[in-house]
Design a protein around this motif. Sequence first.
Motif, PDB file in Angstrom:
ATOM      1  N   ASP A  55     -17.809  -5.658   9.880  1.00 38.95           N
ATOM      2  CA  ASP A  55     -18.193  -5.527   8.420  1.00 38.95           C
ATOM      3  C   ASP A  55     -19.013  -6.060   7.783  1.00 38.95           C
ATOM      4  OD1 ASP A  55     -17.884  -4.678   5.892  1.00 38.95           O
ATOM      5  OD2 ASP A  55     -15.656  -4.806   5.488  1.00 38.95           O
ATOM      6  N   LEU A  56     -20.233  -5.765   7.706  1.00 35.27           N
ATOM      7  CA  LEU A  56     -21.448  -6.584   6.956  1.00 35.27           C
ATOM      8  C   LEU A  56     -21.211  -6.679   5.437  1.00 35.27           C
ATOM      9  CD1 LEU A  56     -24.408  -5.502   8.908  1.00 35.27           C
ATOM     10  CD2 LEU A  56     -22.746  -7.252   9.485  1.00 35.27           C
ATOM     11  N   GLY A  57     -20.225  -6.050   4.958  1.00 41.32           N
ATOM     12  CA  GLY A  57     -19.987  -5.878   3.453  1.00 41.32           C
ATOM     13  C   GLY A  57     -20.767  -5.080   2.655  1.00 41.32           C
ATOM     14  N   GLY A  58     -20.770  -4.597   1.441  1.00 38.20           N
ATOM     15  CA  GLY A  58     -21.597  -3.950   0.821  1.00 38.20           C
ATOM     16  C   GLY A  58     -21.578  -2.494   1.164  1.00 38.20           C
ATOM     17  N   GLY A  59     -20.566  -2.169   1.694  1.00 41.26           N
ATOM     18  CA  GLY A  59     -20.492  -0.796   2.400  1.00 41.26           C
ATOM     19  C   GLY A  59     -21.210  -0.300   3.681  1.00 41.26           C
ATOM     20  N   VAL A  60     -21.587  -1.546   4.351  1.00 44.30           N
ATOM     21  CA  VAL A  60     -22.158  -1.367   5.646  1.00 44.30           C
ATOM     22  C   VAL A  60     -21.175  -1.695   6.855  1.00 44.30           C
ATOM     23  CG1 VAL A  60     -24.222  -2.298   7.043  1.00 44.30           C
ATOM     24  CG2 VAL A  60     -24.262  -2.174   4.535  1.00 44.30           C
ATOM     25  N   GLN A  61     -21.037  -0.863   7.619  1.00 43.01           N
ATOM     26  CA  GLN A  61     -20.402  -0.983   8.816  1.00 43.01           C
ATOM     27  C   GLN A  61     -21.504  -1.313  10.109  1.00 43.01           C
ATOM     28  OE1 GLN A  61     -16.877  -1.920   9.057  1.00 43.01           O
ATOM     29  NE2 GLN A  61     -16.781  -1.578   6.885  1.00 43.01           N
ATOM     30  N   GLN A  62     -21.094  -2.091  11.005  1.00 46.11           N
ATOM     31  CA  GLN A  62     -22.071  -2.074  11.884  1.00 46.11           C
ATOM     32  C   GLN A  62     -21.376  -2.246  13.256  1.00 46.11           C
ATOM     33  OE1 GLN A  62     -25.529  -5.199  12.540  1.00 46.11           O
ATOM     34  NE2 GLN A  62     -24.287  -6.032  13.794  1.00 46.11           N
TER      35      GLN A  62
END
Length: 208
Positions: A86-93
């Motif tokens: 979870d990279l935060g800010g609505g970004v999943q990697q």
Amino acid sequence: MRPFRLATAIAIGCLAVGHANAGDGKGFRLTIDGVNVGINPGDALDVTLKDGRKLAVELQRSESVTFAGGKFSFDHDGKFTVAKTDLGGGVQQYALLTPIGTGIVVQEYKGLNPTGITDFVLQQMVQESISGGAKMTKEATERTLPSGTVLKGVKAETTTDNDVMDYEIVATGRPEGGVLVATFLNKQNIPKEGTILDKLWSSLKVEF
């Protein structure tokens, strides 16, 4: 928001099989009716249940695995795993990395269409090499998936005295979100691992 960060932790998850406890020499723990034993892929062993019955069990890796994120899926060799960050800010990697440096990174975005940041992601990926003296060439590219979905972006090649690396970053999306796919491969490893990327592109499904 950080559009790209390379995940290095590899996590394995499967039904009824968990990571082994440190020091027992086995890669996984298998639990059957409350009985816990250590096991590695390829192992075949007899497990004695609480009532005294013996059960033959074997753990084998699947030759091909389908990995599914929230808005995408793709097939990969069963000997590899995909790590989620979870990279935060609505970004999943989601990252698949091989021991010799071939990689697939898929990022799912909420509230941002990533088609406008593919060149920025490329710069983040190659900046260390460029700072070390590598030369880069790049060009626009696109990928048409079997479903007909088109991902657009950029591909590049960095060259040093010792290595030539291929990069490709493409994306699709809408204002409410999208999917970005980045791949990288040392050209000398194409005979060994080029099929990893071939399998990705031939099986990738995106719901944008």
